[in-house]
Design an enzyme around this catalytic site. Structure first.
Site, PDB file in Angstrom:
ATOM      1  N   ARG A 176       3.084  20.243   6.227  1.00 20.71           N
ATOM      2  CA  ARG A 176       4.183  19.111   6.778  1.00 20.71           C
ATOM      3  C   ARG A 176       5.332  19.898   7.652  1.00 20.71           C
ATOM      4  O   ARG A 176       5.513  19.399   8.472  1.00 20.71           O
ATOM      5  CB  ARG A 176       4.910  18.506   5.556  1.00 20.71           C
ATOM      6  CG  ARG A 176       3.845  17.405   4.649  1.00 20.71           C
ATOM      7  CD  ARG A 176       4.499  16.636   3.705  1.00 20.71           C
ATOM      8  NE  ARG A 176       5.397  15.568   4.248  1.00 20.71           N
ATOM      9  CZ  ARG A 176       6.627  15.783   4.257  1.00 20.71           C
ATOM     10  NH1 ARG A 176       7.366  16.631   3.924  1.00 20.71           N
ATOM     11  NH2 ARG A 176       7.318  15.043   4.903  1.00 20.71           N
ATOM     12  N   GLU A 184       0.626  -1.237  -0.124  1.00 17.70           N
ATOM     13  CA  GLU A 184      -0.032  -0.098   0.084  1.00 17.70           C
ATOM     14  C   GLU A 184       0.910   1.249   0.015  1.00 17.70           C
ATOM     15  O   GLU A 184       0.758   2.052   0.904  1.00 17.70           O
ATOM     16  CB  GLU A 184      -1.001   0.006   1.291  1.00 17.70           C
ATOM     17  CG  GLU A 184      -1.935  -1.038   1.467  1.00 17.70           C
ATOM     18  CD  GLU A 184      -2.562  -1.246   2.751  1.00 17.70           C
ATOM     19  OE1 GLU A 184      -2.256  -0.356   3.630  1.00 17.70           O
ATOM     20  OE2 GLU A 184      -3.088  -2.125   2.745  1.00 17.70           O
ATOM     21  N   PRO A 185       1.709   1.410  -0.995  1.00 20.59           N
ATOM     22  CA  PRO A 185       2.477   2.617  -0.822  1.00 20.59           C
ATOM     23  C   PRO A 185       1.879   3.900  -1.221  1.00 20.59           C
ATOM     24  O   PRO A 185       0.900   3.845  -2.338  1.00 20.59           O
ATOM     25  CB  PRO A 185       3.609   2.385  -2.199  1.00 20.59           C
ATOM     26  CG  PRO A 185       2.858   1.389  -2.892  1.00 20.59           C
ATOM     27  CD  PRO A 185       2.114   0.447  -1.923  1.00 20.59           C
ATOM     28  N   CYS A 208      -1.513  33.817   9.970  1.00 22.41           N
ATOM     29  CA  CYS A 208      -1.351  34.422  11.415  1.00 22.41           C
ATOM     30  C   CYS A 208      -0.968  33.120  12.601  1.00 22.41           C
ATOM     31  O   CYS A 208      -1.658  32.975  13.385  1.00 22.41           O
ATOM     32  CB  CYS A 208      -2.399  35.136  11.827  1.00 22.41           C
ATOM     33  SG  CYS A 208      -3.039  36.544  10.693  1.00 22.41           S
ATOM     34  N   GLU A 209       0.205  32.636  12.281  1.00 20.25           N
ATOM     35  CA  GLU A 209       0.720  31.706  13.250  1.00 20.25           C
ATOM     36  C   GLU A 209       2.177  31.638  12.892  1.00 20.25           C
ATOM     37  O   GLU A 209       2.610  31.680  11.888  1.00 20.25           O
ATOM     38  CB  GLU A 209       0.280  30.055  12.769  1.00 20.25           C
ATOM     39  CG  GLU A 209      -1.330  30.072  12.766  1.00 20.25           C
ATOM     40  CD  GLU A 209      -1.617  29.545  14.076  1.00 20.25           C
ATOM     41  OE1 GLU A 209      -0.943  29.061  15.057  1.00 20.25           O
ATOM     42  OE2 GLU A 209      -2.990  29.537  14.055  1.00 20.25           O
ATOM     43  N   TYR A 215       0.993  14.160   0.682  1.00 17.50           N
ATOM     44  CA  TYR A 215       0.560  14.775   1.853  1.00 17.50           C
ATOM     45  C   TYR A 215       0.525  16.309   1.845  1.00 17.50           C
ATOM     46  O   TYR A 215       1.188  16.860   2.621  1.00 17.50           O
ATOM     47  CB  TYR A 215       1.280  14.286   3.193  1.00 17.50           C
ATOM     48  CG  TYR A 215       1.355  12.778   3.364  1.00 17.50           C
ATOM     49  CD1 TYR A 215       0.066  11.933   3.671  1.00 17.50           C
ATOM     50  CD2 TYR A 215       1.995  11.800   2.704  1.00 17.50           C
ATOM     51  CE1 TYR A 215      -0.376  10.930   3.742  1.00 17.50           C
ATOM     52  CE2 TYR A 215       1.942  10.439   2.926  1.00 17.50           C
ATOM     53  CZ  TYR A 215       0.830   9.983   3.326  1.00 17.50           C
ATOM     54  OH  TYR A 215       0.388   8.543   3.358  1.00 17.50           O
TER      55      TYR A 215
HETATM   56  C1  PLP Z   1      -0.935   6.143   5.285  1.00 18.55           C
HETATM   57  C2  PLP Z   1      -0.950   4.568   4.982  1.00 18.55           C
HETATM   58  C3  PLP Z   1      -0.648   3.876   3.856  1.00 18.55           C
HETATM   59  C4  PLP Z   1       0.655   4.834   2.957  1.00 18.55           C
HETATM   60  O1  PLP Z   1       1.836   5.039   3.678  1.00 18.55           O
HETATM   61  P1  PLP Z   1       2.863   5.854   2.831  1.00 18.55           P
HETATM   62  O2  PLP Z   1       3.936   6.347   4.045  1.00 18.55           O
HETATM   63  O3  PLP Z   1       2.178   6.933   2.340  1.00 18.55           O
HETATM   64  O4  PLP Z   1       3.426   4.986   1.965  1.00 18.55           O
HETATM   65  C5  PLP Z   1      -0.687   2.738   3.751  1.00 18.55           C
HETATM   66  N1  PLP Z   1      -1.546   1.971   4.366  1.00 18.55           N
HETATM   67  C6  PLP Z   1      -2.061   2.672   5.391  1.00 18.55           C
HETATM   68  C7  PLP Z   1      -3.038   1.468   6.206  1.00 18.55           C
HETATM   69  C8  PLP Z   1      -2.220   3.838   5.897  1.00 18.55           C
HETATM   70  O5  PLP Z   1      -2.744   4.334   6.823  1.00 18.55           O
END
Ligand code: PLP
Length: 418
Positions: free
Chosen positions: A315, A276-277, A346-347, A374
């Site tokens: 970030r 899940e990248p 304003c921070e 992000y």
């Molecule tokens: C945020 C997240 C990701 C992705 O993470 P990266 O650091 O952006 O690769 C994958 N799986 C789950 C469950 C997440 O919460």
């Protein structure tokens, strides 16, 4: 070349001059490279294909960048998607993503979210609590269907990243304690409306070494063996996302190296590997363009107040993240100083970068690099600032994939009290 690069003193993305683009679209704006997105996604796919084509799934984590244009580029390559809300689900569907390649993560899924995901037939629910399991089982039963599930285990490993993006420790809210997971699996096995298909974990984000991933995978595999001994055979192992990128000096492993190490640990297990990248696909495929509005000098400090702010890119303010900031073209008539690059919000936390040596003048354009993940997704209307435009470059042309918000958009749905 797909990463931002200079050509004749002009910062380019692919074959588009960013100064030209900024003149036409305005600032602040996010700019993404289609070919860089594709290259980053395909790095995973090709690495996995080397082991076993077809079977493995790369599910882009939509929360890193959920623009429909971005998602459509990945959907075109056959990418799967990892979602965390019904909003992200609808975006993936609008982008042409295949529902049967969607995994649904997130610590609390609402009834309407579960219903919709069952209706469109997603690949898997990544279950994060017993409550969720029961809710899912009863909704699936009402609908007379079967919900495919994976249990997200919390392997209790330290991802050695920023505490806000570390998710795999016992004290974090995510997943089910790995010691309790067997029980939950056994309970899930008793539910006729649940089909157990996998196991998943996600230990954090912006990891720059593979050791914590490997550590987590080994713990997960111990559980996979226990499950097997209890008559539960899994179809897939989902290792989550989290691979880091280079913002400054970091040297994260490549997706190729990472996949190879995972495969070594997996050996000849029959399960499909799911990944899940998010960040490692999107971050370096995007930049945030901004214009220097005002140069301000007080005592010995120089401030460059730019037209992008923490509402556009949070970030640095949220995680003290360091992001590279470069001019779109060198300004040979400006004097070089050490600048704090700050926004108009304003921070005091409203900065994009501190102590950056730059030769810049009012009106100059800057690029905040590696802003494709992000970035826009975490933007807000704080200080009643309209959100930035988003642009997709391909080759020598570009397309606006999200219009800059207007002042009408800003107050849409609001009303005065009568
Ligand atoms: C945020 C997240 C990701 C992705 O993470 P990266 O650091 O952006 O690769 C994958 N799986 C789950 C469950 C997440 O919460």
């Amino acid at each position: 070349m797909t990463e931002p690069h200079y050509l004749n003193n002009q910062l380019m993305i692919e074959d588009v001059s960013l100064s030209q683009l900024a003149k036409e679209v305005g600032t602040p704006c996010y700019v993404y490279s289609r070919s860089e997105l594709e290259r980053n996604y395909l790095a995973y796919r090709h690495a996995l294909d080397a082991f076993d084509s077809q079977r493995h799934k790369v599910c882009f984590a939509v929360k890193a960048n959920s623009n429909i244009g971005v998602l459509s580029v990945l959907a075109n390559l056959g990418s799967g998607f990892d979602i965390v809300s019904i909003g992200e689900l609808e975006r993936v569907l609008l982008a042409g993503g295949d529902p049967s390649q969607i995994v649904f993560s997130g610590v609390a899924k609402l009834r309407n979210e579960i219903e919709r995901a069952l209706d469109v037939g997603i690949h898997c629910f990544n279950v994060e609590s017993e409550t969720e399991l029961q809710r899912l089982a009863s909704i699936a039963e009402e609908k007379n269907c079967i919900a495919p599930i994976s249990i997200r285990v919390n392997p209790d490993v330290d991802a050695e990243t920023h505490p806000y993006i570390s998710t795999g420790l016992k004290e974090n809210k995510f997943g089910i304690n790995i010691d309790q997971a067997l029980d939950i699996y056994l309970r899930a096995q008793q539910c006729s409306s649940i089909r157990i298909i996998g196991i998943d974990c996600h230990i954090g984000s912006q990891l720059t070494t593979t050791a914590p991933f490997i550590d987590a995978l080994q713990r997960v595999l111990t559980l996979v063996d226990q499950l097997e001994a209890n008559g539960i055979t899994l179809e897939h192992i989902d290792v989550g996302g989290g691979l880091g990128v280079t913002y400054q000096q970091e040297q994260p492993p490549t997706p190729g190296d990472y996949v190879q190490q995972l495969m070594q640990v997996l050996g000849d297990r029959p399960q499909t590997l799911l990944m899940e990248p998010g960040r490692s696909i999107a971050a370096n495929a995007g930049v945030l363009l901004t214009r220097v509005d005002t140069i301000k000098t007080s005592d010995d400090r120089h401030f460059a107040i730019v037209d992008a702010a923490m509402n556009d890119m949070i970030r640095p303010a949220l995680y003290s993240a360091w992001m590279d900031i470069v001019p779109l073209q060198a300004n040979s008539s400006a004097q070089s100083h050490e600048y704090d690059i700050v926004g108009p919000v304003c921070e005091t936390g409203d900065f994009l970068g501190k102590q950056r040596t730059l030769a810049i003048a009012e009106g100059d354009l800057l690029s905040v690099n590696s802003a494709g993940a992000y970035g826009f997704v975490m933007s807000s209307n704080y200080n009643s600032r309209v959100r930035a435009a988003e642009v997709m470059v391909q080759g020598a042309s570009y397309q606006i994939v999200r219009q800059r918000e207007t002042l009408e958009d800003l107050v849409k749905g609001e009303s005065i009290v009568s």
